[in-house]
Motif scaffolding. Structure first.
Motif, PDB file in Angstrom:
ATOM      1  N   GLY A 110       0.819  -1.201   0.000  1.00 46.51           N
ATOM      2  CA  GLY A 110       0.000   0.000   0.000  1.00 46.51           C
ATOM      3  C   GLY A 110       0.848   1.244   0.000  1.00 46.51           C
ATOM      4  N   GLY A 111       0.377   2.277  -0.681  1.00 46.03           N
ATOM      5  CA  GLY A 111       1.032   3.575  -0.690  1.00 46.03           C
ATOM      6  C   GLY A 111       0.171   4.606   0.012  1.00 46.03           C
ATOM      7  N   THR A 112       0.696   5.821   0.131  1.00 47.14           N
ATOM      8  CA  THR A 112       0.037   6.880   0.891  1.00 47.14           C
ATOM      9  C   THR A 112      -0.127   8.122   0.026  1.00 47.14           C
ATOM     10  N   ALA A 113      -1.295   8.780   0.116  1.00 51.49           N
ATOM     11  CA  ALA A 113      -1.514  10.002  -0.648  1.00 51.49           C
ATOM     12  C   ALA A 113      -2.473  10.929   0.068  1.00 51.49           C
ATOM     13  N   ASN A 114      -2.314  12.242  -0.200  1.00 54.96           N
ATOM     14  CA  ASN A 114      -3.174  13.260   0.411  1.00 54.96           C
ATOM     15  C   ASN A 114      -3.664  14.290  -0.613  1.00 54.96           C
ATOM     16  N   SER A 115      -3.343  14.068  -1.883  1.00 50.95           N
ATOM     17  CA  SER A 115      -3.781  14.986  -2.934  1.00 50.95           C
ATOM     18  C   SER A 115      -3.912  14.215  -4.234  1.00 50.95           C
ATOM     19  N   LEU A 149      -9.023  16.316   4.100  1.00 52.36           N
ATOM     20  CA  LEU A 149      -9.496  16.360   2.721  1.00 52.36           C
ATOM     21  C   LEU A 149     -10.961  16.763   2.607  1.00 52.36           C
ATOM     22  N   GLY A 150     -11.813  16.154   3.397  1.00 50.56           N
ATOM     23  CA  GLY A 150     -13.245  16.291   3.182  1.00 50.56           C
ATOM     24  C   GLY A 150     -13.681  15.353   2.064  1.00 50.56           C
ATOM     25  N   LEU A 151     -14.969  15.093   1.982  1.00 55.81           N
ATOM     26  CA  LEU A 151     -15.469  14.108   1.026  1.00 55.81           C
ATOM     27  C   LEU A 151     -15.279  14.536  -0.424  1.00 55.81           C
ATOM     28  N   GLU A 152     -15.391  15.837  -0.708  1.00 54.61           N
ATOM     29  CA  GLU A 152     -15.297  16.288  -2.103  1.00 54.61           C
ATOM     30  C   GLU A 152     -13.907  16.049  -2.671  1.00 54.61           C
ATOM     31  N   ARG A 153     -12.880  16.478  -1.947  1.00 55.04           N
ATOM     32  CA  ARG A 153     -11.514  16.243  -2.441  1.00 55.04           C
ATOM     33  C   ARG A 153     -11.160  14.761  -2.397  1.00 55.04           C
ATOM     34  N   PHE A 154     -11.650  14.056  -1.409  1.00 55.98           N
ATOM     35  CA  PHE A 154     -11.410  12.614  -1.352  1.00 55.98           C
ATOM     36  C   PHE A 154     -11.985  11.941  -2.597  1.00 55.98           C
ATOM     37  N   ALA A 155     -13.184  12.317  -3.001  1.00 52.96           N
ATOM     38  CA  ALA A 155     -13.812  11.746  -4.195  1.00 52.96           C
ATOM     39  C   ALA A 155     -12.992  12.061  -5.442  1.00 52.96           C
ATOM     40  N   GLU A 156     -12.404  13.240  -5.513  1.00 54.93           N
ATOM     41  CA  GLU A 156     -11.567  13.607  -6.660  1.00 54.93           C
ATOM     42  C   GLU A 156     -10.351  12.684  -6.757  1.00 54.93           C
ATOM     43  N   ILE A 157      -9.779  12.363  -5.608  1.00 58.53           N
ATOM     44  CA  ILE A 157      -8.625  11.459  -5.608  1.00 58.53           C
ATOM     45  C   ILE A 157      -9.036  10.065  -6.071  1.00 58.53           C
ATOM     46  N   CYS A 158     -10.143   9.578  -5.545  1.00 58.16           N
ATOM     47  CA  CYS A 158     -10.626   8.247  -5.933  1.00 58.16           C
ATOM     48  C   CYS A 158     -10.848   8.159  -7.442  1.00 58.16           C
ATOM     49  N   ALA A 159     -11.395   9.221  -8.018  1.00 58.98           N
ATOM     50  CA  ALA A 159     -11.701   9.223  -9.450  1.00 58.98           C
ATOM     51  C   ALA A 159     -10.452   9.343 -10.308  1.00 58.98           C
ATOM     52  N   ALA A 160      -9.354   9.823  -9.724  1.00 59.97           N
ATOM     53  CA  ALA A 160      -8.156  10.103 -10.506  1.00 59.97           C
ATOM     54  C   ALA A 160      -7.228   8.905 -10.658  1.00 59.97           C
ATOM     55  N   VAL A 161      -7.459   7.843  -9.892  1.00 58.79           N
ATOM     56  CA  VAL A 161      -6.537   6.700  -9.913  1.00 58.79           C
ATOM     57  C   VAL A 161      -7.279   5.411 -10.250  1.00 58.79           C
ATOM     58  N   ASP A 162      -6.515   4.429 -10.727  1.00 61.66           N
ATOM     59  CA  ASP A 162      -7.105   3.140 -11.089  1.00 61.66           C
ATOM     60  C   ASP A 162      -6.721   2.046 -10.109  1.00 61.66           C
ATOM     61  N   LYS A 163      -6.320   2.450  -8.902  1.00 56.95           N
ATOM     62  CA  LYS A 163      -6.006   1.500  -7.839  1.00 56.95           C
ATOM     63  C   LYS A 163      -7.063   1.631  -6.743  1.00 56.95           C
ATOM     64  N   GLY A 183     -16.241   6.848  -3.518  1.00 58.79           N
ATOM     65  CA  GLY A 183     -15.338   6.102  -4.389  1.00 58.79           C
ATOM     66  C   GLY A 183     -14.365   5.194  -3.689  1.00 58.79           C
ATOM     67  N   ALA A 184     -14.395   5.156  -2.355  1.00 55.94           N
ATOM     68  CA  ALA A 184     -13.462   4.298  -1.626  1.00 55.94           C
ATOM     69  C   ALA A 184     -13.774   2.827  -1.845  1.00 55.94           C
ATOM     70  N   TYR A 185     -12.726   2.036  -1.919  1.00 55.91           N
ATOM     71  CA  TYR A 185     -12.885   0.585  -1.942  1.00 55.91           C
ATOM     72  C   TYR A 185     -13.163   0.073  -0.538  1.00 55.91           C
ATOM     73  N   GLY A 186     -12.552   0.731   0.444  1.00 55.27           N
ATOM     74  CA  GLY A 186     -12.723   0.331   1.832  1.00 55.27           C
ATOM     75  C   GLY A 186     -12.244   1.423   2.757  1.00 55.27           C
ATOM     76  N   VAL A 187     -12.180   1.119   4.042  1.00 53.49           N
ATOM     77  CA  VAL A 187     -11.766   2.104   5.038  1.00 53.49           C
ATOM     78  C   VAL A 187     -10.756   1.487   5.997  1.00 53.49           C
ATOM     79  N   ALA A 188      -9.926   2.352   6.553  1.00 55.11           N
ATOM     80  CA  ALA A 188      -8.999   1.966   7.614  1.00 55.11           C
ATOM     81  C   ALA A 188      -9.356   2.753   8.853  1.00 55.11           C
ATOM     82  N   VAL A 189      -9.393   2.086   9.996  1.00 54.90           N
ATOM     83  CA  VAL A 189      -9.818   2.740  11.238  1.00 54.90           C
ATOM     84  C   VAL A 189      -8.832   2.443  12.353  1.00 54.90           C
TER      85      VAL A 189
END
Length: 215
Positions: A110-115, A149-163, A183-189
């Protein structure tokens, strides 16, 4: 988006600093019994590699009973030493291509991203999923935390990648549906499970919320 490997819908991160009632091993057992797909062993304290290996082996045994994946945070060497098949890498950790050379093609990395920009860059590397956040905030990293991020920017990230994207950051069970819808595949808590009086029940609430969100 094509999922290359089983990266898990529910990742639970263990911690002995935010709380001191349960050990890493006890939390792994509780979360696995509660329906977690992945248990992430994260140790930010100064600890010898030998001691980390000992804990990781015990966590692996607890996970094995439920068919749950043990994921090691940061430490590729520990993962390789104990036969763990998954690691999560932060910005300061080994590059994914080096981890891939060490752990092999079957390992989940797994990798890490914030934008969006960072996510696109990381997704081009040999990773199987992206941990993206904090979606709503975080209590585990203090001043070192990346911007919320908030949900709006999070959704933009999800839409921008194919992983597959795993959302993280102050996600509660009642927010899971919104995160999946974004757009999340899952969550980490983390604290929403490990800091609760009954981590197994808290984990089950997340597992049930994910199931509802996917149906």
């Amino acid at each position: 988006m094509t999922e290359q490997k089983q990266v898990g819908r529910l990742h639970v991160i263990t911690d002995e600093v935010l709380q001191d009632r349960f050990s890493h091993v006890e939390l792994a057992a509780a979360a696995a019994a509660g329906g977690a797909d992945v248990i992430q062993y994260r140790e930010k304290r100064q600890m010898s590699t030998k001691e980390m290996m000992r804990v990781a082996v015990l966590m692996s045994l607890a996970c094995r009973e439920f068919g749950t994946t043990l994921l090691i945070d940061d430490r590729v060497d520990v993962a390789a030493a104990v036969g763990a098949t998954a690691v999560h890498l932060g910005r300061e950790d080994l590059p994914p291509y080096v981890a891939r050379q060490i752990l092999g093609s079957d390992a989940v990395i797994g990798g890490t991203a914030n934008s969006v920009e960072e996510a696109v860059k990381v997704a081009k590397q040999p990773v199987d999923y992206l941990g993206v956040g904090p979606v709503f905030g975080t209590t585990s990293k203090g001043n070192r935390a990346a911007p919320m991020l908030g949900l709006e920017r999070f959704a933009e990230i999800c839409a921008a990648v194919d992983k597959p994207v795993i959302g993280i950051g102050s996600i509660t069970a009642d927010r899971v549906g919104d995160v999946i819808a974004a757009g999340a595949y899952g969550v980490a808590v983390l604290s929403a499970v490990v800091c609760q009086d009954d981590p197994q029940a808290a984990c089950r609430a997340f597992a049930d919320a994910i199931e509802r969100a996917l149906t």
